[in-house]
Each structure stands twice: as C-alpha cells, then as structure tokens.
Scaffold this active site. Structure first.
Site, PDB file in Angstrom:
ATOM      1  N   TYR A   1       0.872  -1.190   0.000  1.00 56.13           N
ATOM      2  CA  TYR A   1       0.000   0.000   0.000  1.00 56.13           C
ATOM      3  C   TYR A   1       0.904   1.233   0.000  1.00 56.13           C
ATOM      4  CZ  TYR A   1      -4.698   1.831   0.082  1.00 56.13           C
ATOM      5  OH  TYR A   1      -5.872   2.425  -0.281  1.00 56.13           O
TER       6      TYR A   1
ATOM      7  N   HIS B   1       3.240   4.525  -0.598  1.00 52.07           N
ATOM      8  CA  HIS B   1       3.027   5.967  -0.746  1.00 52.07           C
ATOM      9  C   HIS B   1       4.381   6.642  -0.918  1.00 52.07           C
ATOM     10  CE1 HIS B   1       4.360   6.001   3.385  1.00 52.07           C
ATOM     11  NE2 HIS B   1       3.332   5.239   3.761  1.00 52.07           N
TER      12      HIS B   1
ATOM     13  N   HIS C   1       7.432   5.438   1.146  1.00 57.30           N
ATOM     14  CA  HIS C   1       8.113   4.261   0.592  1.00 57.30           C
ATOM     15  C   HIS C   1       8.914   4.647  -0.649  1.00 57.30           C
ATOM     16  CE1 HIS C   1       4.360   2.480   2.502  1.00 57.30           C
ATOM     17  NE2 HIS C   1       5.295   1.780   3.114  1.00 57.30           N
TER      18      HIS C   1
ATOM     19  N   GLN D   1       4.244 -10.072  12.919  1.00 53.20           N
ATOM     20  CA  GLN D   1       4.422  -8.823  13.661  1.00 53.20           C
ATOM     21  C   GLN D   1       3.100  -8.203  14.097  1.00 53.20           C
ATOM     22  OE1 GLN D   1       6.589  -7.023  10.269  1.00 53.20           O
ATOM     23  NE2 GLN D   1       5.410  -5.168  10.673  1.00 53.20           N
TER      24      GLN D   1
ATOM     25  N   LYS E   1      10.467   7.147  10.279  1.00 54.99           N
ATOM     26  CA  LYS E   1       9.080   7.143  10.767  1.00 54.99           C
ATOM     27  C   LYS E   1       8.896   6.062  11.826  1.00 54.99           C
ATOM     28  CE  LYS E   1       4.433   7.050  10.446  1.00 54.99           C
ATOM     29  NZ  LYS E   1       3.938   5.760  10.011  1.00 54.99           N
ATOM     30  N   ASP E   2       9.478   4.874  11.565  1.00 53.10           N
ATOM     31  CA  ASP E   2       9.420   3.768  12.529  1.00 53.10           C
ATOM     32  C   ASP E   2      10.752   3.738  13.275  1.00 53.10           C
ATOM     33  OD1 ASP E   2       6.802   2.100  11.703  1.00 53.10           O
ATOM     34  OD2 ASP E   2       7.757   2.935   9.926  1.00 53.10           O
TER      35      ASP E   2
ATOM     36  N   SER F   1       1.362   7.447   5.995  1.00 58.42           N
ATOM     37  CA  SER F   1       1.262   6.086   6.533  1.00 58.42           C
ATOM     38  C   SER F   1       0.170   5.345   5.787  1.00 58.42           C
ATOM     39  CB  SER F   1       0.911   6.144   8.024  1.00 58.42           C
ATOM     40  OG  SER F   1       0.481   4.873   8.476  1.00 58.42           O
ATOM     41  N   SER F   2       0.401   4.062   5.535  1.00 60.92           N
ATOM     42  CA  SER F   2      -0.640   3.247   4.904  1.00 60.92           C
ATOM     43  C   SER F   2      -1.896   3.243   5.768  1.00 60.92           C
ATOM     44  CB  SER F   2      -0.149   1.814   4.710  1.00 60.92           C
ATOM     45  OG  SER F   2       1.125   1.810   4.108  1.00 60.92           O
TER      46      SER F   2
HETATM   47  P1  AMP Z   1       5.609  -0.227   6.157  1.00 66.86           P
HETATM   48  O1  AMP Z   1       5.133  -0.591   4.781  1.00 66.86           O
HETATM   49  O2  AMP Z   1       4.687   0.668   6.908  1.00 66.86           O
HETATM   50  O3  AMP Z   1       6.093  -1.417   6.941  1.00 66.86           O
HETATM   51  O4  AMP Z   1       6.902   0.677   5.919  1.00 66.86           O
HETATM   52  C1  AMP Z   1       7.980   0.203   5.152  1.00 66.86           C
HETATM   53  C2  AMP Z   1       9.146   1.152   5.301  1.00 66.86           C
HETATM   54  O5  AMP Z   1       8.753   2.453   4.856  1.00 66.86           O
HETATM   55  C3  AMP Z   1       9.610   1.301   6.757  1.00 66.86           C
HETATM   56  O6  AMP Z   1      11.025   1.368   6.794  1.00 66.86           O
HETATM   57  C4  AMP Z   1       8.979   2.606   7.169  1.00 66.86           C
HETATM   58  O7  AMP Z   1       9.686   3.273   8.196  1.00 66.86           O
HETATM   59  C5  AMP Z   1       9.044   3.395   5.874  1.00 66.86           C
HETATM   60  N1  AMP Z   1       8.061   4.469   5.883  1.00 66.86           N
HETATM   61  C6  AMP Z   1       6.719   4.358   6.105  1.00 66.86           C
HETATM   62  N2  AMP Z   1       6.141   5.573   6.111  1.00 66.86           N
HETATM   63  C7  AMP Z   1       7.132   6.478   5.902  1.00 66.86           C
HETATM   64  C8  AMP Z   1       7.180   7.894   5.789  1.00 66.86           C
HETATM   65  N3  AMP Z   1       6.086   8.633   5.934  1.00 66.86           N
HETATM   66  N4  AMP Z   1       8.372   8.474   5.572  1.00 66.86           N
HETATM   67  C9  AMP Z   1       9.502   7.730   5.450  1.00 66.86           C
HETATM   68  N5  AMP Z   1       9.524   6.394   5.525  1.00 66.86           N
HETATM   69  C10 AMP Z   1       8.363   5.774   5.746  1.00 66.86           C
END
Ligand code: AMP
Length: 282
Positions: A32, A34, A37, A61, A150-151, A186-187
């Site tokens: 998903y 954005h 990513h 997780q 972000k994380d 954020s997704s």
């Molecule tokens: P996720 O798909 O939410 O597990 O995120 C995958 C990667 O994208 C992780 O390393 C997140 O920290 C990064 N990420 C998610 N949202 C953002 C954002 N708004 N800005 C920068 N990195 C992000």
C-alpha cells in the site's frame, strides 16, 4: 521490473547480479505504498546498482487483536509505483513461502528495546519484525537496506540486530515524508474518517512544537514531553498511548535534550493508532 513470489527466484536473480559485480539495495515494505516508501526506493536506486523491494504483510508482527486482516493492500498500485521509481525486482511472497509448515525459529532482541514505546502495547511486534527482516536479509543478501525514520524504534532495533548478528549490511535511515499539512504519510492513514484525518494533525503539531521548544533552547526533555502531551490532550478524538523522550540508539529514557535524543509518540485517533517522532540533530 521483475515480480518474484518465490525465494528461489530472488536468489537466482541476485546471484546473477552479484556475478556481474553489481551492488544490491533492499527496501522492505508491507505494501500500500506511498511517497514515504517511494523516497526509500529512490534512495536505494541512487546508492545501489540494483534495488529490490519486498511487499509482504508480515503476519508474525501483528498481535491477535491487530489489523492483519484489514491491513490495506493494492499490489497493482504498488508495482506501478515501484516501477516508476526504478525498482528492479519486487518480492511478493505468500505467507506460506515465508513461514513454511512447522515454522518455529524466531529472532528476538532480549533487551528492553522491544518492550518500551510501541512494545508496551505490541509485545510480539518486534520479534516478528526482526524475524522477517532477518529472513529478507538472508534471501536478498543486500549490500544496503533502507528503513524510514518514521518507525524509529524499528530502525534502532534493526541496527542493533545487524550489529549483534554480524549481517554485514549497511542500514540507511531515511527521513519522514509528510503530507502537505504535516501528517506523517502512513498506509494506516486510509483508516481515518475526514473528521479523524483533521484530528490526526495533533501528532505532527506535537512534533513541530517539540522541535520549536528545542530551537528556543529548552534542555529539559520532560518539559517538552509535558507540552506535547498537553497539546494532544486538547484534541477530543485523540487518546495518547505514549509520548516519550529516549536515547535514539538504546531507547533508554533520557532527561536532557542532546544530539540523537528521540521524541516519539503513539496516539489513537478513534480506533486508528498512529505514530510520529523527531530526533534531535545537534
Ligand atoms: P511499512 O510498509 O509501513 O512497513 O513501511 C515500510 C518502510 O517504509 C519502513 O522502513 C517505514 O519506516 C518506511 N516508511 C513508512 N512511512 C514512511 C514515511 N512517511 N516516511 C519515510 N519512511 C516511511
């Protein structure tokens, strides 16, 4: 862009690249996708000869009452975004490919790092993250891997894991990408109703408030956290999970504002739990 669903396909492609002397970057995601990513993929494309992104909603997780089943998915959109950013291969396995029958081996950080902040409400989360990231590292064998600030807790725990288990992979942290009005992309933002979407701005407002207080010379971390909490509590749709100041590497609580202190928060907006943070730069 190659689409791989099997571990063996990824290994074969990466072996070929390595035989040609090419470097490989990995961007792990849950899909998903954005602009946040996309920024990670762009960074990898700029630093590595080939880029692999994984799109995998990792069941280990998610806690029993979390959003595994409802987590948003749109693989066609993800592929279009990845291809546009110059990604060379996307790894999109079935859960059974990653977790074969009888799976029982996990990677776990035994310190307090996964117990603090998000770990308080998500006790098995970082065990799942470390396990899946380890598996992705073994499958893709990247030179570098790209994670979002972000994380921030995840980034600190992954860095610790890579050092502890000698993965020999460079972890590149990338800045938070925000919507124009400040909300961190954020997704999970897709869960928000229009009213909640407005209320969700308290997180970034609290981040910006903390940064302003530091620019103005505030050295007391507790004073900043208290001001952030007060601001968030004024929003009727918001319920604080935590607002904390910790060391950005060890995640231990800190009192004094100095370089690499992490101000992190998790806040429920209605039923949706959102996170945001900033690190002290100098
Ligand atoms: P996720 O798909 O939410 O597990 O995120 C995958 C990667 O994208 C992780 O390393 C997140 O920290 C990064 N990420 C998610 N949202 C953002 C954002 N708004 N800005 C920068 N990195 C992000």
């Amino acid at each position: 862009m190659k689409i791989a669903t099997k571990i063996s396909e990824v290994r074969a492609q990466v072996r070929e690249w390595k035989m040609q002397g090419l470097t490989v970057g990995l961007v792990p995601t849950m899909g998903y996708l954005h602009e946040g990513h996309a920024s990670l993929v762009r960074k990898s494309v700029s630093m590595c000869d080939r880029t692999v992104a994984s799109v995998f909603v990792n069941p280990t997780q998610f806690g029993p009452n979390e959003d595994l089943d409802t987590y948003p998915r749109d693989f066609d959109h993800d592929c279009a975004l990845l291809e546009k950013e110059g990604c060379d291969m996307v790894f999109h396995p079935d859960p059974s490919e990653m977790y074969p029958e009888g799976f029982c081996t996990y990677v776990e950080n035994l310190s307090d790092m996964p117990k603090t902040l998000c770990g308080k409400t998500r006790p098995i989360h970082f065990r799942g993250v470390c396990t899946v990231v380890s598996k992705l590292f073994h499958i893709v064998t990247p030179d570098k891997a790209f994670f979002g600030q972000k994380d921030a807790q995840q980034l600190a725990i992954v860095r610790r894991m890579v050092a502890d288990l000698s993965f020999g992979i460079e972890i590149v942290g990338c800045p938070i990408v925000r919507e124009e009005d400040g909300l961190a992309k954020s997704s999970r933002n897709t869960y928000l109703s229009p009213e909640e979407r407005k209320a969700a701005l308290v997180l970034s407002k609290a981040v910006f408030l903390g940064q302003k207080m530091i620019r103005e010379g505030q050295k007391d971390a507790d004073a900043i956290v208290a001001a952030q909490r007060e601001l968030i509590m004024k929003e009727p749709l918001a319920r604080i999970d935590y607002v904390s100041a910790v060391d950005g590497s060890t995640l231990e609580p800190v009192k004094e504002v100095k370089k690499d202190v992490l101000f992190a928060m998790a806040v429920y907006i209605g039923k949706t739990r959102l996170i945001d943070n900033f690190s002290v730069e100098a």
